[in-house]
Design a protein around this motif. Structure first.
Motif, mmCIF file in Angstrom:
data_model
loop_
_atom_site.group_PDB
_atom_site.id
_atom_site.type_symbol
_atom_site.label_atom_id
_atom_site.label_comp_id
_atom_site.label_asym_id
_atom_site.label_seq_id
_atom_site.Cartn_x
_atom_site.Cartn_y
_atom_site.Cartn_z
ATOM 1 N N ASP A 9 42.511 51.898 47.108
ATOM 2 C CA ASP A 9 41.169 51.432 47.414
ATOM 3 C C ASP A 9 41.150 49.905 47.222
ATOM 4 O O ASP A 9 42.043 49.351 46.576
ATOM 5 C CB ASP A 9 40.191 52.133 46.454
ATOM 6 C CG ASP A 9 38.814 51.525 46.472
ATOM 7 O OD1 ASP A 9 38.257 51.398 47.583
ATOM 8 O OD2 ASP A 9 38.290 51.169 45.402
ATOM 9 N N ASP A 11 37.773 47.588 46.816
ATOM 10 C CA ASP A 11 36.714 47.063 45.950
ATOM 11 C C ASP A 11 36.759 47.675 44.550
ATOM 12 O O ASP A 11 36.752 48.899 44.395
ATOM 13 C CB ASP A 11 35.333 47.335 46.573
ATOM 14 C CG ASP A 11 35.134 46.579 47.884
ATOM 15 O OD1 ASP A 11 35.495 45.399 47.937
ATOM 16 O OD2 ASP A 11 34.630 47.194 48.845
ATOM 17 N N ASN A 12 36.792 46.840 43.568
ATOM 18 C CA ASN A 12 36.848 47.226 42.151
ATOM 19 C C ASN A 12 38.137 47.944 41.760
ATOM 20 O O ASN A 12 38.255 48.448 40.635
ATOM 21 C CB ASN A 12 35.629 48.080 41.745
ATOM 22 C CG ASN A 12 34.339 47.284 41.805
ATOM 23 O OD1 ASN A 12 34.320 46.102 41.465
ATOM 24 N ND2 ASN A 12 33.265 47.902 42.265
ATOM 25 N N THR A 13 39.081 48.003 42.673
ATOM 26 C CA THR A 13 40.406 48.536 42.353
ATOM 27 C C THR A 13 41.437 47.404 42.384
ATOM 28 O O THR A 13 42.276 47.295 41.502
ATOM 29 C CB THR A 13 40.804 49.647 43.344
ATOM 30 O OG1 THR A 13 39.893 50.735 43.198
ATOM 31 C CG2 THR A 13 42.223 50.142 43.102
ATOM 32 N N ASP A 162 38.894 53.460 41.988
ATOM 33 C CA ASP A 162 37.963 53.405 40.856
ATOM 34 C C ASP A 162 36.781 54.350 41.015
ATOM 35 O O ASP A 162 35.933 54.408 40.132
ATOM 36 C CB ASP A 162 37.410 51.984 40.705
ATOM 37 C CG ASP A 162 36.446 51.641 41.843
ATOM 38 O OD1 ASP A 162 36.906 51.593 43.000
ATOM 39 O OD2 ASP A 162 35.251 51.473 41.580
ATOM 40 N N GLU A 167 37.449 58.021 46.842
ATOM 41 C CA GLU A 167 38.879 58.292 47.066
ATOM 42 C C GLU A 167 39.438 59.363 46.124
ATOM 43 O O GLU A 167 40.295 60.157 46.530
ATOM 44 C CB GLU A 167 39.725 57.007 46.970
ATOM 45 C CG GLU A 167 39.606 56.211 45.681
ATOM 46 C CD GLU A 167 38.408 55.272 45.677
ATOM 47 O OE1 GLU A 167 37.834 55.064 46.760
ATOM 48 O OE2 GLU A 167 38.043 54.775 44.594
HETATM 49 MG MG MG Z 1 36.192 50.958 44.877
#
Ligand code: MG
Length: 206
Positions: A9, A11-13, A162, A167
């Protein structure tokens, strides 16, 4: 023989949305606040926009059609053109010789600009952006497509992200190994969803 392939992933990962959020969403946040055409708490909306696909946030907070349209017009043209930095420990993933596939949901132009600013384009065999404006596909559909298109066995795939509702959920529905990237230790540790706080722990799964 090393065979694991990684489905990641964005975003934020790979990077924290909070590092760009205020600047990126300045106009969007101002438009929402000024209109007042939503239900619920504005600060909660700001937080959700930084971790959930926008369309879902608009739905959850009952945006009026007018506000939704205004937000869409802003979003469709939005890019982030300032320097961006990935999480320190992403370098661990980056340096792995394993094949990597990026699967991210969001607005195409914006997601592409982030990939460019992060300088990660060449880290991946394939990059899939699921744009909810133009696609009805889900991460599950894309994972399946990647697996079939490359003749991977399910047991050689590892999903990393995340979001347990995105996911990680898609991964478990497809019986893929999945690991939750939980930097802040927000989630209760469970047997069914293994988690890591840093990519330095990824070696346990590959
Ligand atoms: Mg994410």
């Amino acid at each position: 023989m090393m065979k694991t392939v990684l489905l990641l992933d964005l975003d934020n990962t790979i990077y924290p949305v909070s590092s760009i959020g205020d600047k990126l969403f300045k106009t969007l946040f101002a438009t929402i606040e000024k209109s007042g055409e939503f239900e619920g708490n504005f600060e909660a909306i700001k937080a959700e926009i930084q971790r959930t696909p926008f369309q879902k946030v608009a739905y959850d907070f009952s945006f009026t059609k007018k506000l939704l349209n205004e937000c869409m017009n802003i979003h469709i043209h939005l890019t982030y053109d300032d320097p961006m930095f990935y999480f320190d420990d992403y370098s661990v993933i980056r340096n792995l010789p394993h094949k990597k596939y990026l699967v991210t949901s969001g607005f195409t132009k914006l997601q592409n600009s982030k990939i460019k600013q992060l300088g990660i384009f060449n880290d991946f065999e394939e990059i899939h952006i699921i744009d909810l404006q133009t696609s009805v596909l889900t991460k599950k559909d894309i994972f399946q497509k990647i697996i079939e298109g490359n003749n991977f066995q399910k047991n050689e795939v590892l999903v990393i992200g995340d979001d347990i509702n995105s996911e990680i959920k898609a991964g478990s529905e497809l019986d893929l190994k999945s690991v939750l990237y939980d930097r802040k230790g927000k989630f209760l540790k469970t047997e069914s969803i293994p988690s890591i706080a840093t990519f330095h722990e990824i070696h346990r799964f590959i």
